[in-house]
Design an enzyme around this catalytic site. Structure first.
Site, mmCIF file in Angstrom:
data_model
loop_
_atom_site.group_PDB
_atom_site.id
_atom_site.type_symbol
_atom_site.label_atom_id
_atom_site.label_comp_id
_atom_site.label_asym_id
_atom_site.label_seq_id
_atom_site.Cartn_x
_atom_site.Cartn_y
_atom_site.Cartn_z
ATOM 1 N N ARG A 100 1.893 -6.401 9.847
ATOM 2 C CA ARG A 100 1.147 -5.280 10.430
ATOM 3 C C ARG A 100 1.490 -5.101 11.912
ATOM 4 N NH1 ARG A 100 -4.537 -7.019 7.498
ATOM 5 N NH2 ARG A 100 -4.457 -5.600 5.710
ATOM 6 N N ASN B 112 -2.308 0.296 7.236
ATOM 7 C CA ASN B 112 -1.889 -1.053 7.633
ATOM 8 C C ASN B 112 -1.036 -1.763 6.578
ATOM 9 O OD1 ASN B 112 -3.859 -1.694 5.811
ATOM 10 N ND2 ASN B 112 -5.157 -2.821 7.238
ATOM 11 N N GLU C 285 -9.632 -10.420 -7.778
ATOM 12 C CA GLU C 285 -8.697 -9.323 -7.506
ATOM 13 C C GLU C 285 -7.496 -9.377 -8.449
ATOM 14 O OE1 GLU C 285 -7.713 -9.501 -3.352
ATOM 15 O OE2 GLU C 285 -9.736 -8.909 -2.719
ATOM 16 N N THR D 35 -6.216 -7.078 10.626
ATOM 17 C CA THR D 35 -6.439 -5.826 9.897
ATOM 18 C C THR D 35 -5.935 -4.608 10.674
ATOM 19 O OG1 THR D 35 -8.400 -6.811 8.884
ATOM 20 C CG2 THR D 35 -8.211 -4.405 8.798
ATOM 21 N N ARG E 81 -2.420 -14.138 4.702
ATOM 22 C CA ARG E 81 -3.220 -13.480 5.753
ATOM 23 C C ARG E 81 -2.528 -13.632 7.111
ATOM 24 N NH1 ARG E 81 -7.338 -10.003 4.239
ATOM 25 N NH2 ARG E 81 -8.199 -10.331 6.319
ATOM 26 N N HIS F 244 -2.191 -5.359 1.603
ATOM 27 C CA HIS F 244 -3.450 -6.055 1.334
ATOM 28 C C HIS F 244 -3.145 -7.481 0.917
ATOM 29 C CE1 HIS F 244 -7.370 -7.050 -0.454
ATOM 30 N NE2 HIS F 244 -6.663 -7.627 -1.420
ATOM 31 N N LYS G 43 0.826 -1.214 0.000
ATOM 32 C CA LYS G 43 0.000 0.000 0.000
ATOM 33 C C LYS G 43 0.864 1.270 0.000
ATOM 34 C CE LYS G 43 -4.050 -2.090 2.257
ATOM 35 N NZ LYS G 43 -5.004 -1.989 3.399
ATOM 36 N N TYR H 101 -12.343 -2.499 -3.693
ATOM 37 C CA TYR H 101 -12.926 -2.471 -2.350
ATOM 38 C C TYR H 101 -14.457 -2.434 -2.387
ATOM 39 C CZ TYR H 101 -8.391 -1.910 0.003
ATOM 40 O OH TYR H 101 -7.130 -2.113 0.518
ATOM 41 N N PHE I 267 -15.839 3.972 6.599
ATOM 42 C CA PHE I 267 -14.434 4.225 6.242
ATOM 43 C C PHE I 267 -14.175 4.144 4.732
ATOM 44 C CE2 PHE I 267 -14.775 -0.318 7.321
ATOM 45 C CZ PHE I 267 -14.219 -0.909 6.196
HETATM 46 P P1 DAT Z 1 -8.188 -6.551 5.356
HETATM 47 O O1 DAT Z 1 -7.341 -5.521 4.656
HETATM 48 O O2 DAT Z 1 -7.472 -7.126 6.556
HETATM 49 O O3 DAT Z 1 -8.738 -7.605 4.445
HETATM 50 P P2 DAT Z 1 -10.861 -5.419 5.381
HETATM 51 O O4 DAT Z 1 -11.071 -6.108 4.078
HETATM 52 O O5 DAT Z 1 -11.877 -5.655 6.455
HETATM 53 O O6 DAT Z 1 -9.434 -5.765 5.996
HETATM 54 O O7 DAT Z 1 -10.794 -3.839 5.161
HETATM 55 C C1 DAT Z 1 -10.107 -3.325 4.040
HETATM 56 C C2 DAT Z 1 -9.286 -2.148 4.495
HETATM 57 O O8 DAT Z 1 -10.146 -1.110 4.945
HETATM 58 C C3 DAT Z 1 -8.360 -2.438 5.671
HETATM 59 O O9 DAT Z 1 -7.129 -2.974 5.266
HETATM 60 C C4 DAT Z 1 -8.224 -1.096 6.302
HETATM 61 C C5 DAT Z 1 -9.568 -0.436 6.046
HETATM 62 N N1 DAT Z 1 -10.458 -0.594 7.205
HETATM 63 C C6 DAT Z 1 -11.115 -1.715 7.580
HETATM 64 N N2 DAT Z 1 -11.847 -1.520 8.679
HETATM 65 C C7 DAT Z 1 -11.667 -0.213 9.011
HETATM 66 C C8 DAT Z 1 -12.134 0.630 10.064
HETATM 67 N N3 DAT Z 1 -12.967 0.156 11.004
HETATM 68 N N4 DAT Z 1 -11.702 1.912 10.092
HETATM 69 C C9 DAT Z 1 -10.877 2.393 9.145
HETATM 70 N N5 DAT Z 1 -10.383 1.658 8.132
HETATM 71 C C10 DAT Z 1 -10.761 0.375 8.065
HETATM 72 MG MG MG Z 2 -10.134 -7.525 2.942
#
Ligand code: DAT
Ligand code: MG
Length: 148
Positions: free
Chosen positions: A102, A112, A126, A91, A85, A115, A9, A49, A57
């Site tokens: 992370r 973080n 993806e 996350t 993962r 991805h 990222k 996304y 968010f």
């Molecule tokens: P991951 O990246 O672990 O698959 P995710 O798919 O739930 O997590 O979310 C995608 C991204 O969105 C994550 O890397 C960071 C952001 N994100 C997720 N939950 C969030 C939150 N509660 N507040 C702010 N950003 C968030």
């Molecule tokens: Mg995800």
């Protein structure tokens, strides 16, 4: 063998951590079969996304991922999706275990670093969003007989 999409990222690129993150995944034994640097536009970010559309968010997430270049990588290996993962950690870096990318390198959820696809089905979609079939390289590595 599974394939999974990893994104280094914008925060990781800006902090000079791309090599560190790629190295951790490579050292685990995963094989790089595709890699490119690009600046994601909002259209690609919203598609990548899409599952998070409507969440509080979402706009910040799209702003962040389009704020600076990323590196997209396809890693291949047995159980690649789950292994990536686990190597990334949770996350939220505040909750991610030490020893994970992370957990070791990040502080808050909006930055973080990395991805990784969360399932084999999502990995396929993806990967298709970033790579054409001729950008995925099929090759043998001598060292794989020492990993498997
Ligand atoms: P991951 O990246 O672990 O698959 P995710 O798919 O739930 O997590 O979310 C995608 C991204 O969105 C994550 O890397 C960071 C952001 N994100 C997720 N939950 C969030 C939150 N509660 N507040 C702010 N950003 C968030
Ligand atoms: Mg995800």
């Amino acid at each position: 063998m599974e394939r999974s999409l990893v994104i280094i990222k914008p925060d990781a690129i800006q902090r000079g951590l791309a090599g560190e993150i790629i190295s951790r995944l490579e050292k685990k034994g995963l094989k790089i079969v595709g890699m490119k640097m690009l600046h994601m536009d909002r259209n690609r970010a919203q598609r990548h996304y899409a599952i998070h559309k409507g969440k509080a968010f979402f706009n910040d997430l799209v702003d962040f991922i389009t704020s600076s270049p990323i590196i997209a990588i396809v890693f291949q290996g047995k159980n690649a999706v789950d292994i990536i993962r686990q190597t990334m950690g949770e996350t939220d870096p505040a909750k991610a275990s030490s020893g994970t990318i992370r957990g070791d390198l990040g502080i808050e959820i909006g930055h973080n670093l990395v991805h990784g696809s969360d399932s084999l089905e999502n990995a396929s979609g993806e990967i298709d969003l970033f790579f054409s079939a001729d950008e995925i390289v099929d090759y043998d590595r001598e060292l794989d007989r020492w990993i498997y």
